[in-house]
Design an enzyme around this catalytic site. Structure first.
Site, PDB file in Angstrom:
ATOM      1  N   ARG A 413       0.870  -1.184   0.000  1.00 47.77           N
ATOM      2  CA  ARG A 413       0.000   0.000   0.000  1.00 47.77           C
ATOM      3  C   ARG A 413       0.907   1.235   0.000  1.00 47.77           C
ATOM      4  NH1 ARG A 413      -5.118  -1.956   1.139  1.00 47.77           N
ATOM      5  NH2 ARG A 413      -5.253  -3.776   2.516  1.00 47.77           N
ATOM      6  N   HIS A 473       3.109  -9.580   1.064  1.00 42.91           N
ATOM      7  CA  HIS A 473       2.814  -8.670   2.168  1.00 42.91           C
ATOM      8  C   HIS A 473       4.075  -8.265   2.935  1.00 42.91           C
ATOM      9  CE1 HIS A 473       0.817  -7.588   6.122  1.00 42.91           C
ATOM     10  NE2 HIS A 473       0.097  -6.901   5.248  1.00 42.91           N
ATOM     11  N   HIS A 630       0.165  -1.121  15.024  1.00 43.31           N
ATOM     12  CA  HIS A 630       0.328  -1.917  13.811  1.00 43.31           C
ATOM     13  C   HIS A 630       1.587  -2.786  13.807  1.00 43.31           C
ATOM     14  CE1 HIS A 630       0.835  -2.452   9.315  1.00 43.31           C
ATOM     15  NE2 HIS A 630      -0.459  -2.666   9.420  1.00 43.31           N
TER      16      HIS A 630
END
Length: 771
Positions: A413, A473, A630
């Site tokens: 992202r 990821h 996170h």
């Protein structure tokens, strides 16, 4: 002391959740530790609902500024929308397929859907109270969000009419619904108005019919009304939702009829994209085609404003093929996620958190010395307290550095206007060998990633679109340079995305390292991801789906062995979600062996702490606060010689089985102590921390008697400020005060003074000066 804020079991309906403590204790030693023992697990979806309730609780906290409370309302709504579009839609698909799938807690998908509906209906009532309270609080500070056009003054109504005629009339498309006008395609997650009309038929009899008007999302949701002077009163800013302006002027859209009712509603549709990657000849084009279909997936939820006539409500429900428990009534505003527009439009410091400017974790006299600094010692960064700009600058320097030979990076992202992507493009234009692994299947970022992928390809970058059946990821960046002693590689590995915007809002950790073994592992991973290379044995990094799960289990088993041998044993782990049943069972085995386990799981947690003989030694906390927690950090006591790892992966089946993830060790003793301190501080929080109970509820941790309130996030901000202030003071003190006699100007500036001036100037342009 913890204060119980729940009224009943949050996971009612999940297997074994209501067993009595007495029966649990008597059967404790015989409790089989198996993934098929459903009583050991919480339901995944219901645990997520608990997380989003914790987000909503932040909107109710009176020690949060009003605009921050408004922000949490928006985040809660946005989270809920995505949950229904993905998770609820997935459950509905399983039910429709007649697949007999059992959830982790033993419940069926249909039972989970029923419980989700029940809890969501309850939450809507609580949400209404919080919305009213926040709106009232903002009004006390002169910010008024009107919920109905009926609250407009006459002059404001005139403004609204003019706005409608100038800005909306030509945009709107009223869609009639009758035999000659089929039921319209109502787009996903768009605000609409359901209209009941009365008109005369051919026999001059009154006939009711329906129409739909979509509220255009190309216009701002909230329109500021003209300021008006009010003597002796606070200056006010007044806003009206766009749909209320349309309601006020709706009759103009339906001339020759009478508008009997106008009611807002919104539909959520299945938005998960399903791609046959093996059959796809062009993954990029296939995903583009699927994204177009996302707007028209199966409906999963209808939310409507109170007052909608029953006949039109049932008409919509029937046309959308929804069950009665899949529709939700609200007596307050729909699509609260749009409130972020207000958060960005208001400039009143009293309504917001005190600003925090992240400081650089690297102090350099010149930016190019970043490579020398990394060679000397690994660099550990704690975001957002230490600025992500260091990472951005590192890549920008590498792109322009004549010694740089190659750059390789994963992008999951990247965000809008990404300086990361711009630096990769610049590097390619400067003749570097640049490779970017862009994950096209990053949910709700697919379109943006496609745009970046095409832009990078246009500039000569080798772009790889992930792997068949796996999402990439892992967070990896590698720079390869030609140096005096040969070719050397530098890696940046992290727990969060390469997105400078979210890096200011999320807590993450990352590491710069020139360690040859780690860099060899990173290079081998890139070779495997970009080509058909068989992955060689990794030296220091663990990777999913290759050996990450096995490595974690070995580390847990080592703690079990140490505990059974009487050696120090313990596990501290921080992650976003804990779902994988096999990892949970491994933790249960460790707890039963006497290993003390502290878990900080921000979101979903399917592990049940506090079960006698099973999880008595496990503590599960969750922190929801100003920043989204996170980071993924795993600490193992290892008989007094701690082993510390950071990772891109949560402990979920998708991360360990279906994604390319990395876990890397922290070996520098200074950094090990830093991370252990960070973990301890996190577990001392008594401001934003909640503890998970064995029945699935969460209890807010409150300061004990004689104990001060302590926020870990505030502590890290203050510590970052202290370190920055001290370094700035030391830097100023190092500057020499020189009394220089006047000399002949033709002789120039003294050499030593010129060197000091150059040093100061280069530092002001360096990483420290720009942050």
């Amino acid at each position: 002391m913890p204060e119980n804020t729940k009224s009943k079991s949050a996971n009612s309906g999940s297997g074994g959740a209501n067993r009595s403590k007495k029966s649990a204790a008597s059967a404790a030693t015989a409790t089989p530790l198996s993934r098929t023992n459903y009583s050991l697990f919480f339901n995944r979806e219901l645990s997520w609902l608990q997380f989003n309730k914790r987000v909503m609780e932040e909107a109710a906290r009176r020690d949060n500024p009003w605009m921050e409370r408004l922000k949490f309302l928006s985040i809660f709504e946005s989270n809920s929308i995505e949950f229904f579009m993905i998770r609820v839609a997935g459950l509905k698909q399983i039910v429709a397929s007649s697949i007999k799938e059992i959830q982790i807690d033993g419940s069926t998908p249909d039972e989970a859907l029923q419980e989700i509906s029940r809890q969501t209906q309850q939450t809507e009532q609580t949400l209404a109270r919080h919305v009213r309270e926040v709106f009232a609080g903002l009004e006390s500070h002169g910010l008024i969000i009107l919920e109905s056009f009926k609250d407009l003054t006459q002059s404001e109504k005139k403004f609204a009419e003019d706005y409608f005629n100038k800005n909306l009339f030509r945009i709107l498309t009223p869609l009639a619904i009758d035999p000659s006008h089929p039921f319209p395609h109502i787009a996903n997650n768009r605000l609409n108005l359901a209209v009941t009309l009365r008109r005369k038929d051919a026999r001059d009899k009154n006939v009711d019919s329906y129409a739909v008007v979509e509220v255009p999302n190309v216009m701002p949701r909230f329109i500021e009304l003209p300021a008006r002077a009010r003597s002796g009163q606070l200056n006010q800013k007044r806003f009206i939702p766009l749909e209320e302006i349309i309601k006020l002027n709706a009759q103009v859209l339906f001339s020759g009829t009478t508008v009997k009712s106008l009611t807002g509603f919104s539909i959520l549709r299945n938005s998960d994209i399903s791609i046959d990657e093996v059959a796809s000849d062009n993954l990029l084009s296939t995903i583009e085609d699927e994204l177009k279909n996302r707007r028209w997936g199966e409906a999963v939820r209808l939310t409507y404003r109170a007052g909608m006539p029953e006949n039109i409500r049932e008409f919509l429900r029937g046309k959308l093929d929804l069950e009665p428990n899949e529709i939700y009534e609200r007596d307050f505003m729909l699509n609260l996620n749009d409130l972020m527009q207000m958060y960005s439009a208001i400039e009143n410091p009293a309504l917001f958190d005190k600003p925090f400017i992240p400081h650089s974790g690297v102090k350099l006299e010149h930016p190019k010395k970043i490579f020398a600094a990394i060679r000397k010692q690994d660099i550990l960064l704690h975001h957002p307290y230490q600025s992500f700009q260091t990472v951005v600058d590192f890549l920008a320097i590498a792109a322009r550095d004549p010694k740089t030979l190659a750059i390789k990076q994963t992008l999951y992202r990247a965000g809008r206007d990404s300086p990361i992507v711009q630096s990769l493009i610049e590097a390619a234009e400067n003749g570097k060998q640049v490779t970017a692994l862009v994950e096209l299947k990053a949910r709700f970022d697919e379109e943006r990633n496609i745009t970046w992928a095409r832009a990078m390809e246009d500039h000569g970058i080798h772009v790889v679109y992930g792997l068949v059946g796996l999402k990439i990821h892992g967070k990896m960046l590698q720079v390869v340079r030609q140096e005096a002693d040969g070719v050397r590689a530098y890696a940046h590995l992290g727990t969060g995305n390469y997105n400078p915007v979210t890096a200011k809002l999320y807590t993450d950790m990352s590491l710069f390292t020139a360690d040859p073994e780690i860099n060899n592992d990173v290079t081998n991973l890139f070779h495997t991801l970009t080509g058909y290379a068989t992955l060689p044995k990794l030296s220091k990094i663990a990777a999913a789906p290759i050996n990450l799960r096995e490595t974690l289990v070995k580390l847990i088993n080592k703690e079990i062995s140490n505990a059974e041998s009487g050696k120090p044993a313990g596990i501290d782990a921080k992650m976003n979600s804990l779902v994988d049943p096999d990892m949970i069972v491994a933790l249960y085995r460790a707890s039963r062996a006497g290993v003390k386990i502290r878990l900080n799981v921000r979101g979903i947690c399917c592990l049940r702490p506090g079960l006698p003989g099973v999880s008595e030694n496990i503590q599960v906390d969750s922190i929801v606060g100003r920043y989204l927690e996170h980071s993924r950090v795993f600490c193992f006591t290892n008989a007094g010689n701690p082993r510390i790892f950071m990772a891109s992966a949560d402990w979920m089946p998708r991360n360990l089985n279906r994604r390319v993830e990395i876990m890397f060790p922290i070996v520098d003793q200074e950094h090990i102590q830093t991370i252990l301190k960070i973990m301890d501080v996190t577990f001392k929080d008594n401001h934003n921390r909640r503890q998970l109970q064995s029945d699935g509820g969460y209890v807010r941790v409150r300061p004990a008697a004689q104990e001060s309130r302590f926020s870990s996030q505030r502590f890290f901000r203050e510590e970052a400020d202290k370190i920055f202030d001290k370094e700035e003071k030391d830097r100023r003190n190092r500057r020499k005060t020189i009394f220089q006699p006047l000399t002949n100007p033709d002789r120039g500036v003294p050499e030593d003074l010129a060197a000091d001036i150059a040093k100061d100037e280069s530092d002001s342009d360096g990483i420290a000066g720009r942050v």
